[in-house]
Design an enzyme around this catalytic site. Structure first.
Site, PDB file in Angstrom:
ATOM      1  N   HIS A 105     -56.748  19.109  -8.634  1.00  0.00           N
ATOM      2  CA  HIS A 105     -56.650  18.898 -10.599  1.00  0.00           C
ATOM      3  C   HIS A 105     -58.237  19.628 -10.371  1.00  0.00           C
ATOM      4  CE1 HIS A 105     -57.833  17.363 -14.146  1.00  0.00           C
ATOM      5  NE2 HIS A 105     -56.343  17.341 -14.611  1.00  0.00           N
ATOM      6  N   ASP A 110     -56.483  11.408  -4.701  1.00  0.00           N
ATOM      7  CA  ASP A 110     -56.370  11.758  -5.994  1.00  0.00           C
ATOM      8  C   ASP A 110     -54.875  11.020  -6.727  1.00  0.00           C
ATOM      9  OD1 ASP A 110     -55.995  11.918  -9.308  1.00  0.00           O
ATOM     10  OD2 ASP A 110     -56.599  14.019  -8.259  1.00  0.00           O
ATOM     11  N   GLN A 156     -51.661  11.031 -10.804  1.00  0.00           N
ATOM     12  CA  GLN A 156     -50.367  11.538 -11.679  1.00  0.00           C
ATOM     13  C   GLN A 156     -48.863  10.705 -10.757  1.00  0.00           C
ATOM     14  OE1 GLN A 156     -49.118  13.614 -13.684  1.00  0.00           O
ATOM     15  NE2 GLN A 156     -50.815  14.575 -14.283  1.00  0.00           N
ATOM     16  N   LYS A 212     -52.665   7.571 -18.389  1.00  0.00           N
ATOM     17  CA  LYS A 212     -51.472   8.257 -17.843  1.00  0.00           C
ATOM     18  C   LYS A 212     -50.272   6.821 -17.141  1.00  0.00           C
ATOM     19  CE  LYS A 212     -53.792  12.341 -16.074  1.00  0.00           C
ATOM     20  NZ  LYS A 212     -54.460  13.467 -17.289  1.00  0.00           N
ATOM     21  N   CYS A 233     -56.115  22.496 -16.442  1.00  0.00           N
ATOM     22  CA  CYS A 233     -56.795  22.315 -14.861  1.00  0.00           C
ATOM     23  C   CYS A 233     -56.608  22.831 -14.058  1.00  0.00           C
ATOM     24  CB  CYS A 233     -57.503  20.325 -14.944  1.00  0.00           C
ATOM     25  SG  CYS A 233     -58.108  20.379 -17.207  1.00  0.00           S
TER      26      CYS A 233
END
Lengths: 121, 410
Positions: free
Chosen positions: B122, B200, B203, B226, B367
């Site tokens: 991202h 990261d 997700q 999220k 993104c």
């Protein structure tokens, strides 16, 4: 939104290509979606649009809107073009544009308006 | 098996209609919907317990502090961090990654050092490193992705990894492809050359069980919104010994022990990195979201998403003209994210046609412009599923693709 007139302009865009040399030329991208429209204009002695051509890539709304707009440009002055908005495009395409797609629909108009604000290249 | 119909009743927004059709919300990669328990926890705080934290010597402030710090403890348990000292509240994952760039990386990295990120990231795990590289003369390199497989090239990763590499940044799960990257392998290989690892987890944390001790990374970032929580709250997990040896970047209230006209001393962890009044209500909402996810069970949620992928993938890839990015078949290394391209139909047009049927998907560059460049496409249309999405909704999505193709005659 995806009525037959819009889809017809998308599948059979009018006035595509380049004008070389052009009196005015401007490339307008939409960074949000990567759509881009480049317009080429010839002007008459009064500064009104005499001829138009354009190239672009992107969604059906942006491309069909530019195609329909290109049929309305000849004979228009800068003042007249600055006064145009999404309602003129909706009338030409015989549909209403969703609020989320206004930027797509006006990308070509913005390109034309910016082209006319420039000096001769 | 999840009782999806019971779960759906917990999410008020799922009962609404959009453009005269039942909402089919498939943009969970962008943000999730919120259960009633999260909304009520935030409402209850603001109605009944609101005060500033860590300050007042009165009942309300003590209650507010207990709720705020209680949320931190819930998050610690949820990702199995060793201590709440390692849980720093930020605005979102982007701010968490930027915090690492602006504090630890800015203080420890020098010109000539190398940072590795990947093509699959991202923008939030690319741009902060580009900014730092430009400012400090650091070399930023990209681990290539294999566009046909939807995976990272581990062989090239190993050749890019050198003693000059000081930091390796990798996404746990791709927001564009749904690929679950072998982050543990990244950690092991990177640590072998002395590089730190930032994951990261934006997700991943909402969708699968995450244990930061088991992963063994050095930094792990994720966003609350999220994972059923509110916007404006995110988390940076980092190893205590790294945080101890890092200077804060934001100065002000709450991050200090003592201030004189000459200077200041820093507060203990984690508050050293939380200057100013924090997002108390957001943290409490995220704590309630974690309670909800824990009650349902992360293993169950991940299994449900695997089931969704198993159901959707063969049907989606069988539709003529649909190009699916990433892994084509169900796999333990793949979540329920489906990004597609259809020749002759721009993703924005697909999303608009879907919207007319009450279906919310994402269209655009997600993104993830570097990954799209590798894939050779300017944009994608993405459906991303979550615990409340049903097989019937998957059918609505698949049928809508067929309908959209008819509109465009492709």
């Amino acid at each position: 939104m995806y009525e037959s007139t819009l889809l017809d302009h998308y599948h059979h865009p009018r006035n595509t290509g380049k004008l070389e040399p052009a009196d005015r030329q401007h490339r307008e991208p939409n960074p949000l979606c990567g759509d881009v429209i480049e317009v080429f204009l010839k002007l008459d002695a009064d500064g009104k649009v005499a001829d138009v051509a354009w190239e672009g890539s992107g969604c059906a709304v942006s491309q069909a809107s530019m195609s329909a707009l290109s049929e309305k440009l000849v004979g228009k002055s800068k003042v007249e073009l600055d006064a145009m908005g999404v309602q003129d495009i909706e009338r030409s395409l015989e549909t209403s544009i969703n609020p989320a797609r206004l930027k797509c629909a006006t990308l070509g108009l913005v390109a034309v308006q910016k082209a006319l604000r420039q000096e001769k290249p | 098996m999840l009782d999806i119909f019971a779960i759906r009743k917990d999410f008020p927004i799922l009962a609404r209609q959009v453009n005269g059709k039942p909402l089919v919300y498939l943009d969970n990669g962008a943000t999730s919907q919120k259960p009633l328990s999260v909304l009520q926890a935030m409402d209850d705080f603001q109605r009944n317990h609101n005060a500033n934290v860590h300050r007042g010597i009165y009942t309300l402030s003590e209650e507010a502090t207990a709720l705020y710090e209680g949320a931190r403890e819930k998050i610690r348990q949820f990702i199995n961090a060793r201590s709440v000292e390692e849980i720093i509240f930020t605005r979102n994952a982007t701010e968490a990654i930027n915090l690492v760039a602006l504090s630890w990386a800015r203080q420890k990295l020098v010109a000539g050092d190398e940072v590795l990120t990947t093509e699959m990231e991202h923008h939030s795990n690319i741009v902060p490193w580009q900014m730092l590289a430009k400012e400090r003369g650091i070399m930023l390199k990209f681990v290539p992705a294999k566009p046909d497989l939807g995976t990272l090239d581990l062989g090239l990763f190993e050749t890019l990894l050198t003693p000059k590499t000081k930091l390796v940044c990798v996404g746990h799960m791709s927001n564009l492809l749904g690929t679950v990257n072998p982050v543990k392998t990244f950690v092991e290989k990177s640590h072998a050359v002395g590089a730190k690892v930032l994951i990261d987890g934006c997700q991943a944390v909402p969708h699968l069980p995450v244990d930061v001790q088991q992963l063994g990374a050095d930094f792990y970032a994720f966003s609350g919104h999220k994972m059923l929580g509110p916007t404006g709250i995110g988390v940076l997990w980092a190893r205590k010994e790294i945080l101890d040896a890092t200077e804060p970047v934001l100065g002000g209230g709450d991050m200090i022990k003592e201030v004189t006209k000459v200077g200041a001393t820093w507060n203990d962890l984690p508050w050293k990195f939380e200057a100013g009044t924090p997002n108390v209500v957001g943290a409490i909402g995220l704590g309630a979201a974690v309670d909800y996810l824990t009650k349902v069970g992360m293993e169950n949620i991940w299994q449900h998403e695997q089931d969704m992928a198993t159901y959707v993938l063969p049907k989606l890839t069988a539709i003529p003209g649909v190009q699916l990015f990433g892994m084509q078949k169900p796999s333990l290394d793949r979540g329920a994210i489906f990004s597609i391209w259809i020749d002759g139909m721009h993703p924005h047009d697909i999303a608009s046609i879907f919207d007319e049927q009450g279906i919310a998907i994402r269209a655009g560059h997600m993104c993830s412009q570097p990954m799209l460049e590798v894939l050779g496409k300017p944009a994608a249309a993405r459906a991303s599923f979550y615990l409340y999405n049903t097989q019937a909704e998957a059918d609505v999505f698949l049928n809508a693709i067929e309908d959209a193709k008819k509109v465009f005659g492709v």
